[in-house]
Motif scaffolding. Structure first.
Motif, PDB file in Angstrom:
ATOM      1  N   CYS A  46       0.809  -1.225   0.000  1.00  0.00           N
ATOM      2  CA  CYS A  46       0.000   0.000   0.000  1.00  0.00           C
ATOM      3  C   CYS A  46       0.839   1.270   0.000  1.00  0.00           C
ATOM      4  CB  CYS A  46      -0.963  -0.001   1.186  1.00  0.00           C
ATOM      5  SG  CYS A  46      -0.149   0.040   2.799  1.00  0.00           S
ATOM      6  N   ARG A  47       2.156   1.141   0.156  1.00  0.00           N
ATOM      7  CA  ARG A  47       3.115   2.256   0.119  1.00  0.00           C
ATOM      8  C   ARG A  47       2.905   3.274   1.238  1.00  0.00           C
ATOM      9  NH1 ARG A  47       7.259   0.893  -1.709  1.00  0.00           N
ATOM     10  NH2 ARG A  47       7.894   3.008  -2.126  1.00  0.00           N
ATOM     11  N   ARG A  48       2.265   2.871   2.346  1.00  0.00           N
ATOM     12  CA  ARG A  48       2.071   3.773   3.478  1.00  0.00           C
ATOM     13  C   ARG A  48       3.054   3.436   4.584  1.00  0.00           C
ATOM     14  NH1 ARG A  48      -4.216   3.282   4.614  1.00  0.00           N
ATOM     15  NH2 ARG A  48      -3.575   1.134   4.383  1.00  0.00           N
ATOM     16  N   ASP A  49       3.326   4.433   5.448  1.00  0.00           N
ATOM     17  CA  ASP A  49       4.141   4.200   6.631  1.00  0.00           C
ATOM     18  C   ASP A  49       3.271   3.446   7.635  1.00  0.00           C
ATOM     19  OD1 ASP A  49       5.743   4.224   8.868  1.00  0.00           O
ATOM     20  OD2 ASP A  49       6.109   6.377   8.854  1.00  0.00           O
ATOM     21  N   ALA A  50       3.679   2.238   7.985  1.00  0.00           N
ATOM     22  CA  ALA A  50       2.876   1.392   8.857  1.00  0.00           C
ATOM     23  C   ALA A  50       2.926   1.849  10.311  1.00  0.00           C
ATOM     24  CB  ALA A  50       3.341  -0.060   8.750  1.00  0.00           C
ATOM     25  N   GLY A  51       3.922   2.626  10.687  1.00  0.00           N
ATOM     26  CA  GLY A  51       4.065   3.043  12.074  1.00  0.00           C
ATOM     27  C   GLY A  51       4.877   2.059  12.896  1.00  0.00           C
ATOM     28  N   TYR A  52       5.325   0.978  12.264  1.00  0.00           N
ATOM     29  CA  TYR A  52       6.150  -0.040  12.911  1.00  0.00           C
ATOM     30  C   TYR A  52       6.992  -0.707  11.825  1.00  0.00           C
ATOM     31  CZ  TYR A  52       2.241  -2.790  11.146  1.00  0.00           C
ATOM     32  OH  TYR A  52       1.280  -3.327  10.343  1.00  0.00           O
ATOM     33  N   VAL A  53       8.000  -1.440  12.224  1.00  0.00           N
ATOM     34  CA  VAL A  53       8.829  -2.158  11.261  1.00  0.00           C
ATOM     35  C   VAL A  53       8.022  -3.319  10.700  1.00  0.00           C
ATOM     36  CG1 VAL A  53      10.935  -3.505  10.948  1.00  0.00           C
ATOM     37  CG2 VAL A  53      10.964  -1.482  12.388  1.00  0.00           C
ATOM     38  N   ILE A  54       7.954  -3.416   9.369  1.00  0.00           N
ATOM     39  CA  ILE A  54       7.191  -4.458   8.701  1.00  0.00           C
ATOM     40  C   ILE A  54       7.841  -5.813   9.001  1.00  0.00           C
ATOM     41  CG2 ILE A  54       6.416  -5.335   6.460  1.00  0.00           C
ATOM     42  CD1 ILE A  54       5.184  -2.652   7.129  1.00  0.00           C
ATOM     43  N   PRO A  55       7.089  -6.794   9.517  1.00  0.00           N
ATOM     44  CA  PRO A  55       7.673  -8.112   9.799  1.00  0.00           C
ATOM     45  C   PRO A  55       8.131  -8.796   8.505  1.00  0.00           C
ATOM     46  CG  PRO A  55       5.508  -7.897  10.830  1.00  0.00           C
ATOM     47  CD  PRO A  55       5.695  -6.715   9.938  1.00  0.00           C
ATOM     48  N   ALA A  56       9.320  -9.335   8.517  1.00  0.00           N
ATOM     49  CA  ALA A  56       9.843 -10.029   7.334  1.00  0.00           C
ATOM     50  C   ALA A  56       9.015 -11.269   7.021  1.00  0.00           C
ATOM     51  CB  ALA A  56      11.304 -10.405   7.557  1.00  0.00           C
ATOM     52  N   SER A  57       8.414 -11.867   8.044  1.00  0.00           N
ATOM     53  CA  SER A  57       7.609 -13.066   7.815  1.00  0.00           C
ATOM     54  C   SER A  57       6.345 -12.756   7.024  1.00  0.00           C
ATOM     55  CB  SER A  57       7.237 -13.712   9.147  1.00  0.00           C
ATOM     56  OG  SER A  57       6.481 -12.801   9.933  1.00  0.00           O
ATOM     57  N   LEU A  58       5.825 -11.524   7.143  1.00  0.00           N
ATOM     58  CA  LEU A  58       4.629 -11.133   6.401  1.00  0.00           C
ATOM     59  C   LEU A  58       4.969 -10.489   5.072  1.00  0.00           C
ATOM     60  CD1 LEU A  58       2.435  -9.592   9.249  1.00  0.00           C
ATOM     61  CD2 LEU A  58       2.454 -11.931   8.394  1.00  0.00           C
ATOM     62  N   GLY A  59       6.001  -9.648   5.065  1.00  0.00           N
ATOM     63  CA  GLY A  59       6.392  -8.968   3.835  1.00  0.00           C
ATOM     64  C   GLY A  59       5.547  -7.752   3.515  1.00  0.00           C
ATOM     65  N   MET A  60       4.550  -7.462   4.345  1.00  0.00           N
ATOM     66  CA  MET A  60       3.684  -6.299   4.160  1.00  0.00           C
ATOM     67  C   MET A  60       3.068  -5.966   5.507  1.00  0.00           C
ATOM     68  SD  MET A  60       0.527  -8.185   2.177  1.00  0.00           S
ATOM     69  CE  MET A  60       1.558  -8.849   0.898  1.00  0.00           C
ATOM     70  N   CYS A  61       2.377  -4.829   5.582  1.00  0.00           N
ATOM     71  CA  CYS A  61       1.759  -4.445   6.846  1.00  0.00           C
ATOM     72  C   CYS A  61       0.637  -5.431   7.187  1.00  0.00           C
ATOM     73  CB  CYS A  61       1.260  -3.008   6.795  1.00  0.00           C
ATOM     74  SG  CYS A  61      -0.082  -2.707   5.640  1.00  0.00           S
ATOM     75  N   VAL A  62       0.246  -5.451   8.431  1.00  0.00           N
ATOM     76  CA  VAL A  62      -0.748  -6.418   8.892  1.00  0.00           C
ATOM     77  C   VAL A  62      -2.096  -6.252   8.179  1.00  0.00           C
ATOM     78  CG1 VAL A  62      -2.020  -7.249  10.915  1.00  0.00           C
ATOM     79  CG2 VAL A  62       0.409  -6.721  11.106  1.00  0.00           C
ATOM     80  N   PRO A  63      -2.631  -5.014   8.012  1.00  0.00           N
ATOM     81  CA  PRO A  63      -3.907  -4.905   7.284  1.00  0.00           C
ATOM     82  C   PRO A  63      -3.832  -5.444   5.852  1.00  0.00           C
ATOM     83  CG  PRO A  63      -3.465  -2.876   8.460  1.00  0.00           C
ATOM     84  CD  PRO A  63      -2.241  -3.722   8.583  1.00  0.00           C
ATOM     85  N   CYS A  64      -2.747  -5.178   5.139  1.00  0.00           N
ATOM     86  CA  CYS A  64      -2.588  -5.705   3.777  1.00  0.00           C
ATOM     87  C   CYS A  64      -2.481  -7.221   3.796  1.00  0.00           C
ATOM     88  CB  CYS A  64      -1.368  -5.094   3.097  1.00  0.00           C
ATOM     89  SG  CYS A  64      -1.545  -3.347   2.698  1.00  0.00           S
ATOM     90  N   HIS A  65      -1.782  -7.769   4.765  1.00  0.00           N
ATOM     91  CA  HIS A  65      -1.641  -9.218   4.870  1.00  0.00           C
ATOM     92  C   HIS A  65      -2.988  -9.863   5.160  1.00  0.00           C
ATOM     93  CE1 HIS A  65      -0.702 -13.029   6.985  1.00  0.00           C
ATOM     94  NE2 HIS A  65       0.165 -13.139   5.997  1.00  0.00           N
ATOM     95  N   ASP A  66      -3.750  -9.276   6.088  1.00  0.00           N
ATOM     96  CA  ASP A  66      -5.071  -9.820   6.389  1.00  0.00           C
ATOM     97  C   ASP A  66      -5.982  -9.772   5.174  1.00  0.00           C
ATOM     98  OD1 ASP A  66      -4.191 -10.289   8.941  1.00  0.00           O
ATOM     99  OD2 ASP A  66      -5.192  -8.538   9.825  1.00  0.00           O
ATOM    100  N   LEU A  67      -5.896  -8.677   4.424  1.00  0.00           N
ATOM    101  CA  LEU A  67      -6.716  -8.531   3.220  1.00  0.00           C
ATOM    102  C   LEU A  67      -6.341  -9.580   2.169  1.00  0.00           C
ATOM    103  CD1 LEU A  67      -8.939  -6.756   1.987  1.00  0.00           C
ATOM    104  CD2 LEU A  67      -7.130  -5.385   0.973  1.00  0.00           C
ATOM    105  N   SER A  68      -5.045  -9.821   2.006  1.00  0.00           N
ATOM    106  CA  SER A  68      -4.592 -10.804   1.017  1.00  0.00           C
ATOM    107  C   SER A  68      -5.003 -12.218   1.424  1.00  0.00           C
ATOM    108  CB  SER A  68      -3.095 -10.721   0.796  1.00  0.00           C
ATOM    109  OG  SER A  68      -2.397 -11.126   1.958  1.00  0.00           O
ATOM    110  N   GLU A  69      -5.033 -12.515   2.742  1.00  0.00           N
ATOM    111  CA  GLU A  69      -5.484 -13.827   3.205  1.00  0.00           C
ATOM    112  C   GLU A  69      -6.970 -14.017   2.953  1.00  0.00           C
ATOM    113  OE1 GLU A  69      -4.481 -14.558   7.265  1.00  0.00           O
ATOM    114  OE2 GLU A  69      -2.503 -15.319   6.742  1.00  0.00           O
ATOM    115  N   GLN A  70      -7.758 -12.947   3.119  1.00  0.00           N
ATOM    116  CA  GLN A  70      -9.191 -13.031   2.878  1.00  0.00           C
ATOM    117  C   GLN A  70      -9.480 -13.287   1.402  1.00  0.00           C
ATOM    118  OE1 GLN A  70     -10.985  -9.479   4.372  1.00  0.00           O
ATOM    119  NE2 GLN A  70     -10.755 -10.091   6.523  1.00  0.00           N
ATOM    120  N   CYS A  71      -8.697 -12.637   0.540  1.00  0.00           N
ATOM    121  CA  CYS A  71      -8.871 -12.809  -0.902  1.00  0.00           C
ATOM    122  C   CYS A  71      -8.499 -14.231  -1.334  1.00  0.00           C
ATOM    123  CB  CYS A  71      -8.037 -11.805  -1.679  1.00  0.00           C
ATOM    124  SG  CYS A  71      -8.609 -10.105  -1.470  1.00  0.00           S
ATOM    125  N   ALA A  72      -7.480 -14.812  -0.675  1.00  0.00           N
ATOM    126  CA  ALA A  72      -7.025 -16.154  -1.040  1.00  0.00           C
ATOM    127  C   ALA A  72      -7.985 -17.232  -0.556  1.00  0.00           C
ATOM    128  CB  ALA A  72      -5.641 -16.414  -0.459  1.00  0.00           C
TER     129      ALA A  72
END
Length: 112
Positions: free
Chosen positions: A85-111
């Motif tokens: 999403c190219r936004r500042d997440a306010g925290y360091v992005i976890p390497a295990s996710l590769g994206m911010c938590v809201p984007c990761h949750d959204l991608s899991e819902q789509c899958a």
């Protein structure tokens, strides 16, 4: 090939220190080879290992320059920016996710 001495936890001789201990004293290894190894035993696992360096050969820590400070600020800002999403997440992005938590949750819902 020479082997280095191995000491048990809290039994290292004076004049040897870990990187962290050197840093606390305002020093750095300065390119010297590892002088010894420190092992802390653990139950049912391999021991924890720390490398020891000679304190008398250690060099002072290099001072922080404006260029180095700027580079560190940019690198830390890049770790906080989500690649999806190219936004500042306010925290360091976890390497295990590769994206911010809201984007990761959204991608899991789509899958699903």
């Amino acid at each position: 090939m020479a082997t280095i001495p191995v000491y048990r936890w809290r039994l290292a001789p004076e004049g040897l220190a870990t990187r962290r201990q050197l840093r606390t004293a305002g020093l750095r290894p300065g390119g010297q080879d590892v002088a010894a190894q420190l092992e802390r035993p653990r139950r049912r696992r391999d021991p924890l290992v720390a490398y020891l360096y000679q304190v008398d050969l250690a060099l002072p820590v290099r001072p922080m320059t404006p260029g180095r400070r700027s580079a560190l600020l940019k690198a830390n800002a890049a770790r906080r920016r989500c690649p999806a999403c190219r936004r500042d997440a306010g925290y360091v992005i976890p390497a295990s996710l590769g994206m911010c938590v809201p984007c990761h949750d959204l991608s899991e819902q789509c899958a699903a």
